[in-house]
Design a protein around this motif. Structure first.
Motif, PDB file in Angstrom:
ATOM      1  N   PHE A   3     -11.757  -9.736  10.920  1.00  0.00           N
ATOM      2  CA  PHE A   3     -11.493 -10.103  12.310  1.00  0.00           C
ATOM      3  C   PHE A   3     -12.074  -9.109  13.312  1.00  0.00           C
ATOM      4  O   PHE A   3     -11.877  -9.265  14.518  1.00  0.00           O
ATOM      5  CB  PHE A   3      -9.987 -10.253  12.531  1.00  0.00           C
ATOM      6  CG  PHE A   3      -9.387 -11.384  11.727  1.00  0.00           C
ATOM      7  CD1 PHE A   3      -9.658 -12.706  12.054  1.00  0.00           C
ATOM      8  CD2 PHE A   3      -8.580 -11.117  10.632  1.00  0.00           C
ATOM      9  CE1 PHE A   3      -9.119 -13.746  11.310  1.00  0.00           C
ATOM     10  CE2 PHE A   3      -8.043 -12.156   9.885  1.00  0.00           C
ATOM     11  CZ  PHE A   3      -8.317 -13.470  10.222  1.00  0.00           C
ATOM     12  N   ASP A   4     -12.785  -8.127  12.834  1.00  0.00           N
ATOM     13  CA  ASP A   4     -13.526  -7.227  13.723  1.00  0.00           C
ATOM     14  C   ASP A   4     -14.814  -7.943  14.103  1.00  0.00           C
ATOM     15  O   ASP A   4     -15.736  -8.075  13.301  1.00  0.00           O
ATOM     16  CB  ASP A   4     -13.835  -5.906  13.002  1.00  0.00           C
ATOM     17  CG  ASP A   4     -14.581  -4.923  13.889  1.00  0.00           C
ATOM     18  OD1 ASP A   4     -14.986  -5.299  15.016  1.00  0.00           O
ATOM     19  OD2 ASP A   4     -14.788  -3.764  13.456  1.00  0.00           O
ATOM     20  N   LEU A   5     -14.893  -8.412  15.338  1.00  0.00           N
ATOM     21  CA  LEU A   5     -16.025  -9.221  15.777  1.00  0.00           C
ATOM     22  C   LEU A   5     -17.060  -8.414  16.558  1.00  0.00           C
ATOM     23  O   LEU A   5     -17.920  -8.998  17.220  1.00  0.00           O
ATOM     24  CB  LEU A   5     -15.529 -10.397  16.640  1.00  0.00           C
ATOM     25  CG  LEU A   5     -14.498 -11.316  15.980  1.00  0.00           C
ATOM     26  CD1 LEU A   5     -14.173 -12.497  16.892  1.00  0.00           C
ATOM     27  CD2 LEU A   5     -14.979 -11.804  14.621  1.00  0.00           C
ATOM     28  N   SER A   6     -16.992  -7.104  16.461  1.00  0.00           N
ATOM     29  CA  SER A   6     -18.017  -6.287  17.100  1.00  0.00           C
ATOM     30  C   SER A   6     -19.338  -6.512  16.385  1.00  0.00           C
ATOM     31  O   SER A   6     -19.378  -6.803  15.184  1.00  0.00           O
ATOM     32  CB  SER A   6     -17.634  -4.807  17.055  1.00  0.00           C
ATOM     33  OG  SER A   6     -17.568  -4.346  15.708  1.00  0.00           O
ATOM     34  N   ALA A   7     -20.435  -6.379  17.113  1.00  0.00           N
ATOM     35  CA  ALA A   7     -21.751  -6.663  16.539  1.00  0.00           C
ATOM     36  C   ALA A   7     -22.049  -5.822  15.291  1.00  0.00           C
ATOM     37  O   ALA A   7     -22.531  -6.366  14.289  1.00  0.00           O
ATOM     38  CB  ALA A   7     -22.833  -6.462  17.594  1.00  0.00           C
ATOM     39  N   PRO A   8     -21.791  -4.511  15.283  1.00  0.00           N
ATOM     40  CA  PRO A   8     -22.079  -3.742  14.065  1.00  0.00           C
ATOM     41  C   PRO A   8     -21.287  -4.222  12.850  1.00  0.00           C
ATOM     42  O   PRO A   8     -21.816  -4.287  11.740  1.00  0.00           O
ATOM     43  CB  PRO A   8     -21.680  -2.309  14.453  1.00  0.00           C
ATOM     44  CG  PRO A   8     -21.793  -2.274  15.938  1.00  0.00           C
ATOM     45  CD  PRO A   8     -21.355  -3.636  16.387  1.00  0.00           C
ATOM     46  N   SER A   9     -20.024  -4.593  13.068  1.00  0.00           N
ATOM     47  CA  SER A   9     -19.204  -5.055  11.962  1.00  0.00           C
ATOM     48  C   SER A   9     -19.691  -6.411  11.460  1.00  0.00           C
ATOM     49  O   SER A   9     -19.764  -6.656  10.246  1.00  0.00           O
ATOM     50  CB  SER A   9     -17.739  -5.159  12.406  1.00  0.00           C
ATOM     51  OG  SER A   9     -16.931  -5.657  11.358  1.00  0.00           O
ATOM     52  N   VAL A  10     -20.063  -7.308  12.372  1.00  0.00           N
ATOM     53  CA  VAL A  10     -20.510  -8.652  11.989  1.00  0.00           C
ATOM     54  C   VAL A  10     -21.830  -8.590  11.232  1.00  0.00           C
ATOM     55  O   VAL A  10     -22.005  -9.237  10.195  1.00  0.00           O
ATOM     56  CB  VAL A  10     -20.634  -9.550  13.234  1.00  0.00           C
ATOM     57  CG1 VAL A  10     -21.327 -10.866  12.887  1.00  0.00           C
ATOM     58  CG2 VAL A  10     -19.252  -9.819  13.824  1.00  0.00           C
ATOM     59  N   THR A  11     -22.780  -7.799  11.726  1.00  0.00           N
ATOM     60  CA  THR A  11     -24.075  -7.718  11.040  1.00  0.00           C
ATOM     61  C   THR A  11     -23.929  -7.072   9.667  1.00  0.00           C
ATOM     62  O   THR A  11     -24.582  -7.491   8.706  1.00  0.00           O
ATOM     63  CB  THR A  11     -25.086  -6.930  11.878  1.00  0.00           C
ATOM     64  OG1 THR A  11     -24.551  -5.639  12.215  1.00  0.00           O
ATOM     65  CG2 THR A  11     -25.407  -7.668  13.171  1.00  0.00           C
ATOM     66  N   ALA A  12     -23.069  -6.058   9.563  1.00  0.00           N
ATOM     67  CA  ALA A  12     -22.848  -5.429   8.258  1.00  0.00           C
ATOM     68  C   ALA A  12     -22.220  -6.419   7.288  1.00  0.00           C
ATOM     69  O   ALA A  12     -22.617  -6.505   6.114  1.00  0.00           O
ATOM     70  CB  ALA A  12     -21.960  -4.199   8.419  1.00  0.00           C
ATOM     71  N   ALA A  13     -21.241  -7.187   7.766  1.00  0.00           N
ATOM     72  CA  ALA A  13     -20.580  -8.166   6.903  1.00  0.00           C
ATOM     73  C   ALA A  13     -21.548  -9.268   6.487  1.00  0.00           C
ATOM     74  O   ALA A  13     -21.534  -9.718   5.334  1.00  0.00           O
ATOM     75  CB  ALA A  13     -19.377  -8.770   7.633  1.00  0.00           C
ATOM     76  N   ALA A  14     -22.412  -9.696   7.405  1.00  0.00           N
ATOM     77  CA  ALA A  14     -23.372 -10.758   7.092  1.00  0.00           C
ATOM     78  C   ALA A  14     -24.355 -10.312   6.021  1.00  0.00           C
ATOM     79  O   ALA A  14     -24.626 -11.043   5.056  1.00  0.00           O
ATOM     80  CB  ALA A  14     -24.121 -11.176   8.353  1.00  0.00           C
ATOM     81  N   THR A  47     -25.468 -16.345  11.627  1.00  0.00           N
ATOM     82  CA  THR A  47     -24.945 -15.048  12.053  1.00  0.00           C
ATOM     83  C   THR A  47     -25.473 -14.684  13.431  1.00  0.00           C
ATOM     84  O   THR A  47     -24.719 -14.202  14.295  1.00  0.00           O
ATOM     85  CB  THR A  47     -25.337 -13.961  11.037  1.00  0.00           C
ATOM     86  OG1 THR A  47     -24.774 -14.277   9.763  1.00  0.00           O
ATOM     87  CG2 THR A  47     -24.833 -12.591  11.479  1.00  0.00           C
ATOM     88  N   ALA A  48     -26.757 -14.907  13.652  1.00  0.00           N
ATOM     89  CA  ALA A  48     -27.345 -14.603  14.960  1.00  0.00           C
ATOM     90  C   ALA A  48     -26.686 -15.434  16.057  1.00  0.00           C
ATOM     91  O   ALA A  48     -26.378 -14.927  17.150  1.00  0.00           O
ATOM     92  CB  ALA A  48     -28.855 -14.856  14.920  1.00  0.00           C
ATOM     93  N   HIS A  49     -26.462 -16.711  15.795  1.00  0.00           N
ATOM     94  CA  HIS A  49     -25.821 -17.571  16.787  1.00  0.00           C
ATOM     95  C   HIS A  49     -24.364 -17.173  17.000  1.00  0.00           C
ATOM     96  O   HIS A  49     -23.857 -17.254  18.126  1.00  0.00           O
ATOM     97  CB  HIS A  49     -25.921 -19.030  16.346  1.00  0.00           C
ATOM     98  CG  HIS A  49     -27.271 -19.634  16.565  1.00  0.00           C
ATOM     99  ND1 HIS A  49     -27.650 -20.193  17.755  1.00  0.00           N
ATOM    100  CD2 HIS A  49     -28.347 -19.735  15.745  1.00  0.00           C
ATOM    101  CE1 HIS A  49     -28.900 -20.634  17.661  1.00  0.00           C
ATOM    102  NE2 HIS A  49     -29.343 -20.362  16.447  1.00  0.00           N
ATOM    103  N   ALA A  50     -23.687 -16.745  15.942  1.00  0.00           N
ATOM    104  CA  ALA A  50     -22.304 -16.282  16.094  1.00  0.00           C
ATOM    105  C   ALA A  50     -22.246 -15.054  16.994  1.00  0.00           C
ATOM    106  O   ALA A  50     -21.365 -14.942  17.863  1.00  0.00           O
ATOM    107  CB  ALA A  50     -21.707 -15.953  14.721  1.00  0.00           C
ATOM    108  N   LEU A  51     -23.195 -14.147  16.825  1.00  0.00           N
ATOM    109  CA  LEU A  51     -23.228 -12.945  17.668  1.00  0.00           C
ATOM    110  C   LEU A  51     -23.424 -13.320  19.133  1.00  0.00           C
ATOM    111  O   LEU A  51     -22.794 -12.725  20.026  1.00  0.00           O
ATOM    112  CB  LEU A  51     -24.347 -12.010  17.204  1.00  0.00           C
ATOM    113  CG  LEU A  51     -24.082 -11.295  15.875  1.00  0.00           C
ATOM    114  CD1 LEU A  51     -25.371 -10.697  15.331  1.00  0.00           C
ATOM    115  CD2 LEU A  51     -23.030 -10.195  16.064  1.00  0.00           C
ATOM    116  N   GLU A  52     -24.279 -14.300  19.408  1.00  0.00           N
ATOM    117  CA  GLU A  52     -24.438 -14.757  20.793  1.00  0.00           C
ATOM    118  C   GLU A  52     -23.148 -15.364  21.312  1.00  0.00           C
ATOM    119  O   GLU A  52     -22.739 -15.135  22.449  1.00  0.00           O
ATOM    120  CB  GLU A  52     -25.561 -15.796  20.878  1.00  0.00           C
ATOM    121  CG  GLU A  52     -26.958 -15.220  20.912  1.00  0.00           C
ATOM    122  CD  GLU A  52     -27.988 -16.233  21.395  1.00  0.00           C
ATOM    123  OE1 GLU A  52     -29.022 -15.809  21.937  1.00  0.00           O
ATOM    124  OE2 GLU A  52     -27.759 -17.455  21.224  1.00  0.00           O
TER     125      GLU A  52
END
Length: 399
Positions: free
Chosen positions: A171-182, A374-379
């Motif tokens: 549930f950490d939706l920060s960009a660094p956390s999301v890209t690492a998880a992806a 993942t890219a669209h989720a970040l946007e």
């Protein structure tokens, strides 16, 4: 929030007239963060900044409902070409690694030249698409729960759900956390698929190859396919992923939403349909084409709703096959149709050329598209939450 004066504020009724919507729609805009509701001392009802209302009125919003047009900096489809953040996807597919393209899509970082398979590129690939032994074991166990005969995409969906449940920081939706998880998710899924093990330091295509084929590996072909299929604008599965992200669903749930839409027969199943058609065409191209025309159904793997003269992704992938006989089969069909081969047929040709398992095309498509989702989720995480809500029109019985 309180309005100090009324001269720069509009009532709900005035806003509704300005935007040509119902008052209920105004409240929906407030819940989605598109408008800010204020109160004036001594007055009942909500007020809205005239400046904010005018800004919303000038945006590309369909005010007949509450669904916005989606603005994105990721993918451009123009003049039969595909671009990722302004870079030609055709060029990227043969000059950059999957890791570099993922980084470009996810954070907008311009990739630096390197040779695919070089030590430096391998190290970066490992860093982005890293794996953890425990994660691979968990994903593999989840995949084995699926019944015998289940498709690879079925196994991927189960594994994504289980890996998400096992990630306490999902549930950490920060960009660094999301890209690492992806990156970790995609790398883990590839490693967990049935098939021979490949060093995680290898390119993603090299790691995926033995999961799909027993033939001598040509990882550059899969690397190119993963890049070219990574994103394609607002395809239905991408819209599903963005809607989930708008609700602030975690990355695993976003990927699951995309996989659900991808499973439709008009979307993710297209490579398999092209594969079956090409299987018949290998024996007799003209008969296979004739039978399809007689059925009145579209020819699988030919034509496209967006491209007019050619599919640039198919151009690259078919060229990578060189003078393989399957390319001749494709050409024999293309000569007798007014349309052109698309990426689905190119993937099917790769599958036949290297004896991929029959469900490989769908899995390749799904793994590649996870990069784009993942890219669209970040946007979407950076946009106002819950901004997608269609206006329903009741057509049932009334009392």
């Amino acid at each position: 929030m309180t309005a100090e004066g009324d001269e720069n504020y509009l009532t709900t009724a005035e806003v509704a007239r300005r935007l040509q919507v119902k008052p209920e729609t105004i409240y929906a805009y407030v819940s989605r963060g598109l408008l800010t509701s204020t109160r004036a001392r001594g007055r009942r009802g909500s007020l809205f900044s005239a400046t904010e209302v005018e800004r919303l009125a000038s945006r590309s919003v369909d005010h007949s409902g509450v669904v916005e047009r989606i603005e994105s900096q990721l993918t451009l489809l123009k003049d039969d070409e595909l671009y990722y953040r302004g870079h030609s996807a055709r060029f990227l597919a043969t000059n950059w690694t999957v890791e570099q393209v993922a980084t470009l899509l996810w954070i907008g970082q311009t990739p630096q030249p390197s040779t695919v398979g070089a030590v430096g590129a391998a190290a970066r690939t490992r860093a982005v698409f890293g794996v953890e032994r425990e994660g691979v074991q968990l994903a593999r166990a989840a995949m084995e729960v699926a019944p015998e005969g289940a498709r690879l995409t079925d196994r991927l969906r189960v594994a994504v759900a289980v890996l998400g449940a096992a990630d306490p920081l999902r549930f950490d939706l920060s960009a660094p956390s999301v890209t690492a998880a992806a990156g970790r998710l995609i790398g883990t899924l590839v490693s967990a698929l049935p098939g021979d093990y490949v060093d995680p330091a290898a390119t993603l295509g090299a790691r995926l190859w033995p999961k799909l084929s027993d033939q001598a590996p040509r990882p550059e072909v899969l690397d190119a396919a993963l890049i070219l299929l990574a994103d394609h604008g607002l395809a239905v599965s991408t819209v599903a992923a963005r809607v989930a992200a708008s609700a602030r669903a975690n990355l695993y749930a976003v990927i699951s939403a995309g996989l659900g839409a991808l499973d439709g027969q008009y979307h993710g199943a297209a490579p398999t349909l092209a594969y079956e058609f090409l299987r018949r065409a290998r024996q007799d191209p003209l008969k296979a084409l004739s039978d399809r025309l007689r059925s009145g159904e579209p020819i699988p793997g030919f034509g496209h709703r967006i491209y007019q003269q050619r599919d640039p992704r198919a151009d690259v992938l078919l060229r990578l096959l060189g003078d393989h006989p399957i390319v001749g089969t494709v050409a024999a069909i293309a000569e007798r149709t007014p349309t052109f081969p698309n990426s689905d047929l190119a993937i099917a040709a790769i599958m036949h050329a290297y004896d991929f398992r029959p469900d490989a095309g769908d899995a390749l498509f799904a793994l590649a598209r996870m990069i784009g989702w993942t890219a669209h989720a970040l946007e979407e995480y950076a946009a106002p939450a819950l901004r997608f809500r269609a206006m329903g029109i009741y057509t049932g019985q009334t009392t």
